[in-house]
Scaffold this motif. Sequence first.
Motif, PDB file in Angstrom:
ATOM      1  N   VAL A  84       0.848  -1.194   0.000  1.00  0.00           N
ATOM      2  CA  VAL A  84       0.000   0.000   0.000  1.00  0.00           C
ATOM      3  C   VAL A  84       0.883   1.243   0.000  1.00  0.00           C
ATOM      4  O   VAL A  84       0.622   2.203  -0.713  1.00  0.00           O
ATOM      5  CB  VAL A  84      -0.958  -0.003   1.216  1.00  0.00           C
ATOM      6  N   GLY A  85       1.933   1.219   0.810  1.00  0.00           N
ATOM      7  CA  GLY A  85       2.863   2.352   0.829  1.00  0.00           C
ATOM      8  C   GLY A  85       3.510   2.553  -0.517  1.00  0.00           C
ATOM      9  O   GLY A  85       3.664   3.693  -0.983  1.00  0.00           O
ATOM     10  N   ASP A  86       3.884   1.454  -1.193  1.00  0.00           N
ATOM     11  CA  ASP A  86       4.476   1.550  -2.523  1.00  0.00           C
ATOM     12  C   ASP A  86       3.472   2.133  -3.519  1.00  0.00           C
ATOM     13  O   ASP A  86       3.822   2.957  -4.358  1.00  0.00           O
ATOM     14  CB  ASP A  86       4.943   0.173  -3.009  1.00  0.00           C
ATOM     15  N   ILE A  87       2.228   1.695  -3.431  1.00  0.00           N
ATOM     16  CA  ILE A  87       1.184   2.217  -4.322  1.00  0.00           C
ATOM     17  C   ILE A  87       0.967   3.701  -4.061  1.00  0.00           C
ATOM     18  O   ILE A  87       0.829   4.499  -4.991  1.00  0.00           O
ATOM     19  CB  ILE A  87      -0.126   1.427  -4.155  1.00  0.00           C
ATOM     20  N   GLN A  88       0.971   4.096  -2.802  1.00  0.00           N
ATOM     21  CA  GLN A  88       0.790   5.511  -2.467  1.00  0.00           C
ATOM     22  C   GLN A  88       1.952   6.330  -3.027  1.00  0.00           C
ATOM     23  O   GLN A  88       1.741   7.397  -3.612  1.00  0.00           O
ATOM     24  CB  GLN A  88       0.696   5.692  -0.950  1.00  0.00           C
ATOM     25  N   MET A  93       3.933  10.073  -7.133  1.00  0.00           N
ATOM     26  CA  MET A  93       4.867  10.379  -8.225  1.00  0.00           C
ATOM     27  C   MET A  93       4.092  10.678  -9.508  1.00  0.00           C
ATOM     28  O   MET A  93       4.413  11.627 -10.239  1.00  0.00           O
ATOM     29  CB  MET A  93       5.838   9.214  -8.441  1.00  0.00           C
ATOM     30  N   ILE A  94       3.057   9.881  -9.797  1.00  0.00           N
ATOM     31  CA  ILE A  94       2.232  10.112 -10.985  1.00  0.00           C
ATOM     32  C   ILE A  94       1.562  11.486 -10.883  1.00  0.00           C
ATOM     33  O   ILE A  94       1.514  12.246 -11.864  1.00  0.00           O
ATOM     34  CB  ILE A  94       1.158   9.012 -11.123  1.00  0.00           C
ATOM     35  N   LEU A 101       3.199  18.224 -16.077  1.00  0.00           N
ATOM     36  CA  LEU A 101       2.671  18.254 -17.445  1.00  0.00           C
ATOM     37  C   LEU A 101       1.568  19.305 -17.591  1.00  0.00           C
ATOM     38  O   LEU A 101       1.518  20.042 -18.583  1.00  0.00           O
ATOM     39  CB  LEU A 101       2.119  16.881 -17.834  1.00  0.00           C
ATOM     40  N   GLU A 102       0.686  19.364 -16.605  1.00  0.00           N
ATOM     41  CA  GLU A 102      -0.404  20.329 -16.650  1.00  0.00           C
ATOM     42  C   GLU A 102       0.134  21.761 -16.674  1.00  0.00           C
ATOM     43  O   GLU A 102      -0.324  22.597 -17.460  1.00  0.00           O
ATOM     44  CB  GLU A 102      -1.308  20.124 -15.435  1.00  0.00           C
ATOM     45  N   GLU A 103       1.118  22.033 -15.841  1.00  0.00           N
ATOM     46  CA  GLU A 103       1.714  23.377 -15.809  1.00  0.00           C
ATOM     47  C   GLU A 103       2.428  23.683 -17.119  1.00  0.00           C
ATOM     48  O   GLU A 103       2.344  24.794 -17.645  1.00  0.00           O
ATOM     49  CB  GLU A 103       2.681  23.483 -14.616  1.00  0.00           C
ATOM     50  N   THR A 104       3.093  22.687 -17.664  1.00  0.00           N
ATOM     51  CA  THR A 104       3.791  22.884 -18.938  1.00  0.00           C
ATOM     52  C   THR A 104       2.804  23.204 -20.044  1.00  0.00           C
ATOM     53  O   THR A 104       3.016  24.130 -20.835  1.00  0.00           O
ATOM     54  CB  THR A 104       4.608  21.615 -19.298  1.00  0.00           C
ATOM     55  N   VAL A 105       1.717  22.444 -20.131  1.00  0.00           N
ATOM     56  CA  VAL A 105       0.691  22.693 -21.146  1.00  0.00           C
ATOM     57  C   VAL A 105       0.082  24.066 -20.938  1.00  0.00           C
ATOM     58  O   VAL A 105      -0.161  24.810 -21.902  1.00  0.00           O
ATOM     59  CB  VAL A 105      -0.379  21.577 -21.114  1.00  0.00           C
TER      60      VAL A 105
END
Length: 123
Positions: A84-88, A93-94, A101-105
């Motif tokens: 669960v910690g790894d998934i979090q 990170m995602i 990406l949003e800021e770049t766009v």
Amino acid sequence: MSSPTESEAARHTAEARAAVTASLSSVGASLTNEMRTRTADLHSNSAAISKQEKELAKQTAVLAKQGAEWDKLLQKGTKKLNEVGDIQNWAEMIERDLLVLEETVRLVEGKEGQETASGTGGW
């Protein structure tokens, strides 16, 4: 009174000897009975202790097995928590990558003032 004769003295000695012997026999019998009682108690207690030792060994084995099962469950739970910690961490990170990406766009399109559903800026 006349002095006791030899036969009377022998008779008194025999009576005294018999009384002492009877007294010693009585004391000996009393001690023997007490020792027999103690010996019987020791044997019965020994049997009870042996039975308790066997039961204790059996219960110890059961507890050891249960402890091993609990340890296995704990290890599985720890592994799941780590996952669960790894998934979090992966999700964070995602999310950071998407924000970049949003800021770049947003900068590329020149739409600085618009808000998106995420509240971080427009696509």
